[in-house]
Write a protein that holds these residues in place. Structure first.
Motif, short mmCIF file in Angstrom:
data_model
loop_
_atom_site.label_atom_id
_atom_site.label_comp_id
_atom_site.label_asym_id
_atom_site.label_seq_id
_atom_site.Cartn_x
_atom_site.Cartn_y
_atom_site.Cartn_z
N LEU A 102 0.82 -1.13 -0.12
CA LEU A 102 -0.02 -0.21 -0.16
C LEU A 102 0.92 1.34 -0.13
CD1 LEU A 102 -2.60 -1.08 2.54
CD2 LEU A 102 -2.80 -0.93 0.15
N HIS A 103 0.40 2.20 -0.60
CA HIS A 103 1.10 3.62 -0.65
C HIS A 103 0.10 4.51 0.16
CE1 HIS A 103 3.24 7.08 -2.01
NE2 HIS A 103 2.03 7.54 -2.31
N TYR A 104 0.64 5.24 1.20
CA TYR A 104 -0.05 6.03 1.85
C TYR A 104 0.37 7.65 1.52
CZ TYR A 104 -0.50 1.91 4.59
OH TYR A 104 -0.70 0.57 5.02
N GLU A 132 0.38 7.96 17.93
CA GLU A 132 1.20 7.15 17.62
C GLU A 132 1.24 6.00 18.57
OE1 GLU A 132 4.93 9.51 17.55
OE2 GLU A 132 3.89 10.93 17.61
N ASP A 133 1.28 4.91 17.93
CA ASP A 133 1.43 3.35 18.34
C ASP A 133 2.70 2.60 18.10
OD1 ASP A 133 -0.50 1.49 19.87
OD2 ASP A 133 0.13 0.25 18.29
N PRO A 134 2.97 1.68 18.93
CA PRO A 134 4.04 0.90 18.55
C PRO A 134 3.92 0.20 17.08
CG PRO A 134 3.70 0.43 20.77
CD PRO A 134 2.50 1.47 20.24
N GLU A 135 2.71 -0.06 16.60
CA GLU A 135 2.53 -0.47 15.37
C GLU A 135 2.48 0.56 14.35
OE1 GLU A 135 2.08 -3.87 14.86
OE2 GLU A 135 2.64 -4.16 16.98
N GLY A 136 2.28 1.85 14.52
CA GLY A 136 2.08 2.81 13.48
C GLY A 136 1.16 3.79 13.85
N LEU A 137 0.90 4.64 13.15
CA LEU A 137 0.16 6.05 13.06
C LEU A 137 -1.30 5.64 12.92
CD1 LEU A 137 0.56 8.81 13.90
CD2 LEU A 137 0.41 9.25 11.58
N LEU A 138 -2.23 5.50 14.14
CA LEU A 138 -3.38 5.14 13.84
C LEU A 138 -4.47 6.21 13.88
CD1 LEU A 138 -3.57 2.78 17.22
CD2 LEU A 138 -2.89 2.05 14.78
N PHE A 139 -5.36 6.22 12.77
CA PHE A 139 -6.34 7.02 12.79
C PHE A 139 -7.46 6.43 13.00
CE2 PHE A 139 -2.89 7.68 9.92
CZ PHE A 139 -2.92 9.22 9.72
N LEU A 140 -8.23 6.91 14.19
CA LEU A 140 -9.58 6.50 14.83
C LEU A 140 -10.44 6.76 14.33
CD1 LEU A 140 -8.59 6.31 18.84
CD2 LEU A 140 -8.34 4.45 16.94
N TYR A 146 -10.13 1.64 13.40
CA TYR A 146 -8.97 2.56 13.11
C TYR A 146 -8.26 2.25 11.79
CZ TYR A 146 -6.36 -1.57 14.13
OH TYR A 146 -5.90 -2.90 14.09
N ILE A 147 -7.58 3.04 11.02
CA ILE A 147 -6.89 2.86 9.92
C ILE A 147 -5.38 2.94 10.37
CG2 ILE A 147 -6.25 3.36 7.73
CD1 ILE A 147 -9.28 4.19 7.25
N VAL A 148 -4.54 2.34 9.87
CA VAL A 148 -3.27 2.42 10.23
C VAL A 148 -2.18 2.74 9.20
CG1 VAL A 148 -2.70 0.00 10.34
CG2 VAL A 148 -1.35 1.37 11.83
N ILE A 149 -1.36 3.45 9.43
CA ILE A 149 0.17 3.47 8.59
C ILE A 149 0.97 2.76 9.63
CG2 ILE A 149 1.80 4.96 7.27
CD1 ILE A 149 -0.32 7.07 7.26
N PRO A 150 1.55 1.74 8.94
CA PRO A 150 2.52 0.85 9.80
C PRO A 150 3.74 1.54 10.17
CG PRO A 150 1.91 -0.31 7.74
CD PRO A 150 1.40 1.11 7.72
N ALA A 153 6.55 2.12 7.50
CA ALA A 153 6.13 3.17 6.36
C ALA A 153 7.12 4.43 6.75
CB ALA A 153 4.89 3.43 6.16
N PHE A 154 7.53 4.64 7.96
CA PHE A 154 8.06 5.68 8.18
C PHE A 154 9.52 5.57 8.45
CE2 PHE A 154 4.02 6.15 10.13
CZ PHE A 154 3.47 7.37 9.74
N ALA A 155 10.57 6.57 7.93
CA ALA A 155 12.04 6.41 8.08
C ALA A 155 12.33 6.29 9.43
CB ALA A 155 12.63 7.61 7.51
N ASP A 156 11.74 7.01 10.55
CA ASP A 156 12.06 6.94 11.79
C ASP A 156 11.02 7.71 12.73
OD1 ASP A 156 12.35 9.73 11.38
OD2 ASP A 156 14.36 9.81 11.52
N ALA A 157 11.27 7.75 13.97
CA ALA A 157 10.08 8.19 14.90
C ALA A 157 9.82 9.68 14.68
CB ALA A 157 10.45 7.85 16.44
N ALA A 158 10.80 10.37 14.35
CA ALA A 158 10.73 11.89 14.12
C ALA A 158 9.52 11.91 12.97
CB ALA A 158 11.94 12.33 13.96
N GLN A 159 9.82 11.15 11.92
CA GLN A 159 9.02 11.47 10.64
C GLN A 159 7.45 11.15 11.25
OE1 GLN A 159 9.65 8.94 7.19
NE2 GLN A 159 8.98 10.55 5.88
N MET A 160 7.41 9.93 11.78
CA MET A 160 5.97 9.62 12.33
C MET A 160 5.38 10.98 13.32
SD MET A 160 4.48 6.45 14.64
CE MET A 160 5.10 5.35 13.76
#
Length: 176
Positions: A102-104, A132-140, A146-150, A153-160
């Motif tokens: 998937l592409h986000y 922000e969750d250990p599994e990714g960015l959760l959109f409730l 929810y919908i999640v971006i794992p 998919a992010f380069a690092d925690a700062a990008q998330m």
């Protein structure tokens, strides 16, 4: 006939419990739906069998023998629930939409998810919270929806974290 069909509706008054019941009948094995009842019937049959055996043969069974059917019932229930949980998670995990890459894309419009077999757009007014969750960015979109971006998919925690900040800004702008 046209190449496009258009429909308008709402899912507000759908009978979700009835839909889930029909899907369970369609996709879950018989034992998954009726296993607990079958285990209880076998338990009662074994208990009655022990009583009939003791009365028919005039033999006195040890006191602990009445606990054997209960122990077997508990072992069967634990095994049944373990098997059921594994079966459900495998069926969810193996869905084609979950297997395709998937592409986000985040924008002021919302979260667009594009893949080989699906495409969707979640507009910001539908998002209740971004976590922000250990599994990714959760959109409730509901308390347990929810919908999640794992995370991968992010380069690092700062990008998330930066993505979450942008989303919160867009959500507040959408609610004005």
């Amino acid at each position: 006939m046209s190449d496009r069909l258009h429909f308008t509706g709402t899912v507000r008054d759908l009978k979700h419990a009835a839909i889930c019941a029909r899907l369970r009948r369609r996709h879950q094995p018989w034992l998954m739906r009726w296993g607990v009842l079958a285990a209880l019937v076998v338990y009662v049959a074994v208990l009655l069998g022990l009583v009939i055996l003791a009365n028919a043969t005039d033999m006195r069974l040890p006191e602990w023998s009445s606990y054997l059917p209960f122990a077997a019932l508990m072992a069967a229930l634990i095994g049944l629930f373990t098997w059921r949980r594994r079966h459900v998670w495998e069926s969810v995990r193996n869905a084609p939409v979950r297997q395709a890459p998937l592409h986000y894309q985040l924008s002021a419009e919302g979260l667009r998810i594009t893949g080989e077999v699906s495409e969707s757009l979640l507009r910001w007014p539908a998002v209740l919270e971004v976590i922000e969750d250990p599994e990714g960015l959760l959109f409730l979109t509901g308390q347990m929806e929810y919908i999640v971006i794992p995370t991968a998919a992010f380069a690092d925690a700062a990008q998330m974290h930066a993505a979450r900040d942008n989303c919160l800004r867009w959500i507040s702008a959408a609610h004005r």
